[in-house]
Design a protein around this motif. Structure first.
Motif, PDB file in Angstrom:
ATOM      1  N   ASP A 273      -3.167 -17.166  35.415  1.00 30.83           N
ATOM      2  CA  ASP A 273      -3.467 -16.481  36.666  1.00 30.83           C
ATOM      3  C   ASP A 273      -3.783 -17.483  37.775  1.00 30.83           C
ATOM      4  O   ASP A 273      -4.682 -17.297  38.581  1.00 30.83           O
ATOM      5  CB  ASP A 273      -4.623 -15.482  36.478  1.00 30.83           C
ATOM      6  N   ARG A 274      -3.020 -18.578  37.789  1.00 32.61           N
ATOM      7  CA  ARG A 274      -3.165 -19.594  38.825  1.00 32.61           C
ATOM      8  C   ARG A 274      -1.773 -20.058  39.247  1.00 32.61           C
ATOM      9  O   ARG A 274      -0.849 -20.074  38.438  1.00 32.61           O
ATOM     10  CB  ARG A 274      -3.966 -20.786  38.318  1.00 32.61           C
ATOM     11  N   CYS A 275      -1.644 -20.459  40.481  1.00 29.99           N
ATOM     12  CA  CYS A 275      -0.372 -20.975  40.993  1.00 29.99           C
ATOM     13  C   CYS A 275      -0.353 -22.493  40.847  1.00 29.99           C
ATOM     14  O   CYS A 275      -1.214 -23.184  41.401  1.00 29.99           O
ATOM     15  CB  CYS A 275      -0.185 -20.580  42.452  1.00 29.99           C
TER      16      CYS A 275
ATOM     17  N   ASN B  89      -8.302 -22.772  32.095  1.00 30.82           N
ATOM     18  CA  ASN B  89      -8.526 -22.904  33.534  1.00 30.82           C
ATOM     19  C   ASN B  89      -9.635 -23.881  33.917  1.00 30.82           C
ATOM     20  O   ASN B  89     -10.090 -23.854  35.056  1.00 30.82           O
ATOM     21  CB  ASN B  89      -8.795 -21.541  34.184  1.00 30.82           C
TER      22      ASN B  89
ATOM     23  N   LYS C 195      -0.219 -24.231  44.284  1.00 28.36           N
ATOM     24  CA  LYS C 195      -1.503 -24.232  44.996  1.00 28.36           C
ATOM     25  C   LYS C 195      -2.465 -25.240  44.378  1.00 28.36           C
ATOM     26  O   LYS C 195      -3.162 -25.966  45.093  1.00 28.36           O
ATOM     27  CB  LYS C 195      -2.131 -22.838  44.976  1.00 28.36           C
ATOM     28  N   ASP C 196      -2.506 -25.291  43.042  1.00 32.24           N
ATOM     29  CA  ASP C 196      -3.399 -26.248  42.390  1.00 32.24           C
ATOM     30  C   ASP C 196      -2.953 -27.682  42.632  1.00 32.24           C
ATOM     31  O   ASP C 196      -3.766 -28.583  42.822  1.00 32.24           O
ATOM     32  CB  ASP C 196      -3.518 -25.957  40.897  1.00 32.24           C
TER      33      ASP C 196
ATOM     34  N   TRP D  60       1.476 -22.673  31.566  1.00 30.05           N
ATOM     35  CA  TRP D  60       0.867 -22.317  32.846  1.00 30.05           C
ATOM     36  C   TRP D  60       1.408 -20.938  33.190  1.00 30.05           C
ATOM     37  O   TRP D  60       2.602 -20.776  33.399  1.00 30.05           O
ATOM     38  CB  TRP D  60       1.276 -23.321  33.925  1.00 30.05           C
TER      39      TRP D  60
ATOM     40  N   ILE E 187      -6.692 -28.557  34.163  1.00 29.05           N
ATOM     41  CA  ILE E 187      -5.689 -28.433  35.225  1.00 29.05           C
ATOM     42  C   ILE E 187      -5.275 -29.811  35.724  1.00 29.05           C
ATOM     43  O   ILE E 187      -4.084 -30.112  35.847  1.00 29.05           O
ATOM     44  CB  ILE E 187      -6.222 -27.538  36.363  1.00 29.05           C
TER      45      ILE E 187
ATOM     46  N   GLU F 111       0.047 -17.178  38.873  1.00 31.93           N
ATOM     47  CA  GLU F 111      -0.914 -16.327  39.566  1.00 31.93           C
ATOM     48  C   GLU F 111      -0.489 -14.862  39.540  1.00 31.93           C
ATOM     49  O   GLU F 111       0.670 -14.543  39.764  1.00 31.93           O
ATOM     50  CB  GLU F 111      -1.018 -16.814  41.018  1.00 31.93           C
TER      51      GLU F 111
END
Length: 142
Positions: A129-131, A2, A134-135, A105, A7, A108
C-alpha cells in the motif's frame, strides 16, 4: 512490513524490477511509475499476458517465465512490483515464494493482509500500500 529501513534497503539494492500488471497504456499508473523508474536506471521487466511489450521490454505472460528468461541472461529479479487488485495477490505471492524471490512491493491502494503475511512468513520482504515512485522521490530523487 513497510519499515523505513526496509524501504530504503529495497530502493538502494534493487536493480531489476518485475512489474506484475504493467500496462502498455501510458495513461495507467503502472506505466507511468515504471517508465519513471526505468528512466532512473532500473531495468523494468513487464509481466502481463495481455501485452507483447511495454517500455521497450518484452512482456512475459507469467512471473515464472520472466524469472527463467532473466536467469538465461545471468540475471535475477530483485523486486516484484505488483499492480494488481487485492484478490489477485494470493497466486502472485505463491509464485514469489515458489520462485524464491526476495522482495515484493504492492502498490499504493492495494491491500491484502493475508497475502502479505503469507509472504513474510516465507521470508519475503514486503512493502504494501505504498507507491515505489513516491518513496523513491522522498529518498532523494528530484
Amino acid at each position: 512490513m513497510n519499515e523505513p529501513q526496509l524501504i530504503q534497503q529495497i530502493l538502494e539494492t534493487t536493480k531489476i524490477i518485475a512489474v506484475v500488471g504493467l500496462s502498455d497504456n501510458p495513461a495507467k499508473a503502472s506505466h507511468g511509475v515504471s517508465k519513471f523508474m526505468q528512466s532512473r536506471g532500473y531495468r523494468i521487466v513487464p509481466v502481463n499476458p495481455a501485452i507483447e511489450s511495454a517500455l521497450g521490454e518484452k512482456s512475459y505472460p507469467s512471473l515464472e517465465e520472466a524469472v527463467v528468461a532473466l536467469a538465461a541472461e545471468g540475471m535475477k529479479v530483485d523486486l516484484v512490483n505488483i499492480f494488481r487488485l487485492p484478490q489477485h495477490l494470493p497466486p502472485i505471492i505463491d509464485d514469489v515464494i515458489r520462485l524464491n524471490l526476495s522482495a515484493i512491493w504492492i502498490q499504493e491502494g492495494i491491500v491484502n493482509e493475508e497475502a502479505a503475511a503469507k509472504a513474510e512468513a516465507h521470508g519475503v520482504k514486503v512493502v504494501m500500500d505504498r507507491c515505489i515512485l513516491k518513496d523513491r522521490m522522498a529518498a532523494g530523487w528530484q
